[in-house]
Scaffold this active site. Sequence first.
Site, PDB file in Angstrom:
ATOM      1  CG  ASN A  51      -0.435  -0.218   2.519  1.00 21.09           C
ATOM      2  OD1 ASN A  51       0.551  -0.924   2.701  1.00 21.09           O
ATOM      3  ND2 ASN A  51      -1.062   0.371   3.522  1.00 21.09           N
ATOM      4  CD  GLU A 111      -1.171   5.365   4.732  1.00 19.57           C
ATOM      5  OE1 GLU A 111      -1.840   4.535   5.352  1.00 19.57           O
ATOM      6  OE2 GLU A 111      -0.477   6.236   5.303  1.00 19.57           O
ATOM      7  CB  CYS A 160      -5.307  -1.289  -1.879  1.00 21.25           C
ATOM      8  SG  CYS A 160      -6.650  -0.330  -1.153  1.00 21.25           S
ATOM      9  CD  GLU A 176      -5.428  -5.989  -1.019  1.00 24.32           C
ATOM     10  OE1 GLU A 176      -5.817  -6.528   0.026  1.00 24.32           O
ATOM     11  OE2 GLU A 176      -5.188  -4.760  -1.087  1.00 24.32           O
TER      12      GLU A 176
END
Length: 130
Positions: free
Chosen positions: A39, A41, A50, A52
Amino acid sequence: MDLENAARAVRENAYVPYSRFKVGAALRSASGAVHAGCNVENAAYPEGTCAEAGAIAAMVASGETEIVEAFVVADSPRPVPPCGGCRQKLAEFAKSEVKVTLATVSGEVLVTTVGDLLPGAFRNDDMGKA
């Protein structure tokens, strides 16, 4: 390459200055290659990525579009499932029966499938023919 080790290793690279919640994901594509993501940010919260989604982007960038297995790890009290958007992203590239292993850094594991994570997923064939 082992999915668990790849997810755990890439998790360490997560950029999480706001939440401090590192997540790592690793996908095995149809060729057997492993693609990992963490991830990332951003101060403008909705603009983060994210783990994934990062792993899926790495897979697609390598020229592949089929997930045959996934592993996600986070430092949480229980294995944390992907967010709703990532469940839909996984469903775009994986069949319903594809195994998804969710794990904590302490070793707790929950094994599920893409179909169990997102029953009734919206798929490309739902759009019909133009």
